[in-house]
Every structure is written in structure tokens, then in C-alpha cells.
Scaffold this active site. Structure first.
Site, PDB file in Angstrom:
ATOM      1  CB  SER A 104      -0.962  -0.047   1.186  1.00  0.00           C
ATOM      2  OG  SER A 104      -2.023   0.860   1.018  1.00  0.00           O
ATOM      3  CG  ASP A 128      -3.969  -1.933   0.185  1.00  0.00           C
ATOM      4  OD1 ASP A 128      -3.204  -2.671   0.837  1.00  0.00           O
ATOM      5  OD2 ASP A 128      -3.966  -0.698   0.286  1.00  0.00           O
TER       6      ASP A 128
END
Length: 379
Positions: A49, A205
Site C-alpha cells: 500500500s 491492496d
């Protein structure tokens, strides 16, 4: 390079691991700045991320420009405005965060109005999200040199979740050419950001499955000794919550800690077992087993050692469960300064020099605010 870098390099590879955490990632920029100032450059950077973005900025910049590129990224994604007007400091964090939710961040993401109007509207697998990240794609394309990453001077790995099979996938510059799409996939947190399609597959993610991507280092083949600086944005230690507001904040910390303690405990056990196998193999008398059979058994052991320095980001005053969208200039500055300060203090402590049991293959040093909270070897 410096004497400290040479000392760490003599112990094996130097690895920098970044958790995901949105605006909290400014802390990681401070961590790298302190390492860079001390002359320490990682051989391998790993991220998920926002950690993947920071890692790519480091691996994809010339050595002398890495701190400047990180600074430029965080300066450009920070915001203190709502509808073009500066948000007064007295309005505080809630107003700033609401401005981010409603208005986006000009250099990061912008709202998709139709997604807000009708959540049932078919938008397509790689467009179903509340925000577009086209501004981020443009910014990363400007700041990151992917040709440099793919030349392999510094290894980069970014974690993403495969949408249709729930597999944790690491895109690794040692194994494939990376692009801005791989970094965006690692940060495609739903439902805010759209999935990214790579080779026909959709990815979200990586923090959904593993927000602390240190396992790729532990499981790497062939195994290598290493000093691992693992930067945790979500603090596993915290007070008992006594209100719904505090519960929401603490719940998010636990969720995105991503079972890091349990994973490291398992790895400590495995590494000790490997060391035990190596020691037992030394005791086998000559001729007691066939050479091939003994070589196979010895293959389950190793004598590598990993020192994991776990840097725990502190909690700032008055923060809450929305802290990961606090892109205010002041919030970013405070976290970056804390990352820099804590890393300088951790380097001065040099916990990897502490004497340990020779059978312990993985040693965890938890450091927060300039103090070693604990050093843990085998379970």
C-alpha cells in the site's frame, strides 16, 4: 558508505520493510531519511500500500535524490484546503478529514461522482470504486524511474491481493519487470480505490491479506542472513479503549497490524529448528548415512541469522480511527519527524549487537520512541 553500513552489510543483506497505512506512511519517509543520513542503504525494499509507494520511490530514484523524491511526494499529496480555501487550524482534524473524503487529494485521488450516487451502478471490475487514482498514477510516473528499478541495483517487492482467489502475491523486481501498475495494485484499497488489472487478473491492496509484508523476507530462497528494519505504522500496543470512539481507533490498529506478532513467532520457531537441524547434522558420524541422504536432510537446516528491528510508530495526540487519511501538512510533518527521530535513536541503540543464543536464527528487537521495548529470540 559508512562504518555502520559496513557493519550491517557484514551481517548479511539490509532489508527495509514498510507496512501500509495511508497518511501514516509519512513516518516511513522519516525512517529512510535517518538511515540515508547514517549512510545505510538497503539492498532490498519491501512494501504494501503506501509502503509500496515509499519503497518504489526509494528503489526508483538515484541514491542522492531519494530523500528529495520522498519529500516531494509527501509535499504534493498533503492538503490543508477544502473547496480551494485553507482549512483553519482551529477546525481540527475532523474537518480536514471530511474535506479529504469529499474533495479527494488533487495529487492523489479524486471522487467518482456516479459511484457516490448509485453504489449498484456497474462500473467495471477495474473502475468500481469511489475515487479515481489517475492523479497518483501521473505523480508516480513523474517521480519513479522504473527502468532503474528493473536494472536491479536495489531489489523491490510490493504485495497485492488477488481479487478472485484471495492469494497474497508479491511482485518482485528480481523475478519480473515492475511498472507503476504494480505499485498502484499494492495500494488499491477497496472500496475507495479501484482494483488494478495485471496480466488479466484484478488486484487489490495487499494490506487486506498481509499488511506487514515481512514474510517474503523470511520465506525467500535461498535463505540469507539479514538485518531487517520493519516499520510498523499501526501500533500493536495500546491502552484499553473505554468509548466507541476509542474502540474504532484500536480496532483499526489491530486489524492492520496483520497478525505480525504471530507470524514472527512462527518464523522464530522455524529458524531455531533449522539451526537445530544443522547442529544435529554435524554430529552424524562419517559413513552413518549415505552422502545423498545426509545432504537432503541437511538441506532442511541453515545457519542464517535475521535481526529484525521493529520500529513502532507512535500515537499522536488526539488522533482517531481516521488518522490514516490525515494528509494535513502538520500531520505529515509530525509523523515524518517522529520517524526520523526514532530511527536515529534506534541506530544509536544498535540492538543487533546484543549477545544471543547461537541456536536462535531470528531475533526480534522492538523499538519505540528511542527505547527497546523487548528483545525476543526463540519462542
Amino acid at each position: 558508505m559508512t562504518e555502520l553500513h559496513d557493519e550491517l552489510a557484514a551481517r548479511g543483506q539490509i532489508v527495509l520493510v514498510f507496512q501500509g497505512g495511508g497518511a501514516l506512511g509519512a513516518y516511513q519517509a522519516g525512517v529512510y531519511e535517518a538511515l540515508h543520513e547514517a549512510g545505510i542503504e538497503p539492498d532490498w525494499v519491501v512494501g504494501t500500500s503506501i509502503g509500496a509507494i515509499n519503497a518504489a520511490l526509494i528503489a526508483g530514484s538515484p541514491r542522492g535524490e531519494r530523500v528529495a523524491r520522498l519529500s516531494e511526494f509527501w509535499d504534493r499529496v498533503s492538503t490543508g484546503k477544502f473547496m480551494g480555501l485553507r482549512v483553519p487550524d482551529w477546525l481540527g482534524l475532523p474537518a480536514r478529514n471530511m474535506a479529504t473524503i469529499m474533495n479527494g487529494l488533487p495529487a492523489f485521488f479524486r471522487p467518482r461522482p456516479m459511484a457516490f450516487v448509485n453504489p449498484f451502478l456497474p462500473l467495471g471490475g477495474d473502475a468500481a470504486a469511489y475515487y479515481s487514482v489517475d492523479p497518483l498514477r501521473e505523480l508516480l510516473g513523474e517521480l519513479i524511474d522504473f527502468d532503474q528499478i528493473n536494472r536491479g541495483a536495489m531489489r523491490l517487492s510490493v504485495g497485492a491481493a488477488k481479487v478472485q482467489s484471495a492469494e497474497m502475491i508479491y511482485f518482485d523486481s528480481e523475478k519480473e519487470a515492475l511498472s507503476v501498475e504494480h505499485v498502484l495494485a499494492s495500494g488499491a484499497l477497496p472500496p475507495a480505490f479501484p482494483a488494478v488489472r495485471i496480466d488479466g487478473e484484478l488486484y487489490w491492496d495487499g494490506g487486506i491479506l498481509s499488511n506487514t509484508p515481512v514474510e517474503i523476507v523470511f520465506d525467500d530462497e535461498p535463505r540469507q542472513s539479514a538485518t531487517v528494519f520493519a516499520v510498523h505504522l499501526w501500533n500493536p500496543h495500546g491502552p484499553e479503549p473505554d468509548s466507541i470512539w476509542q474502540v474504532m481507533n484500536r480496532q483499526k490498529d489491530l486489524q492492520y497490524c496483520s497478525r505480525a506478532a504471530q507470524n514472527i513467532k512462527r518464523q522464530r520457531q522455524l529458524h531455531r529448528l533449522r539451526h537445530v537441524v544443522t547442529e544435529i547434522a554435524k554430529l552424524v558420524p562419517d559413513g552413518a548415512a549415505s552422502a545423498n541422504h545426509l545432504a537432503e536432510l541437511r538441506g532442511y537446516g541453515c545457519d542464517t541469522r535475521m535481526n529484525v528491528v521493529r520500529l513502532l510508530a507512535p500515537s499522536l495526540d488526539n488522533e482517531d480511527h481516521s488518522k490514516d487519511i490525515d494528509f494535513s501538512p502538520n500531520g505529515i510533518r509530525l509523523r515524518r519527524e517522529a520517524g526520523y527521530r526514532h530511527t536515529i535513536e534506534a541506530l544509536a541503540l544498535a540492538p543487533w549487537r546484543n549477545e544471543i543464543n547461537p541456536l536462535d536464527g531470528l531475533v526480534l528487537h522492538e523499538v519505540c520512541g528511542g527505547e527497546i521495548i523487548r528483545t525476543t529470540a526463540a519462542a
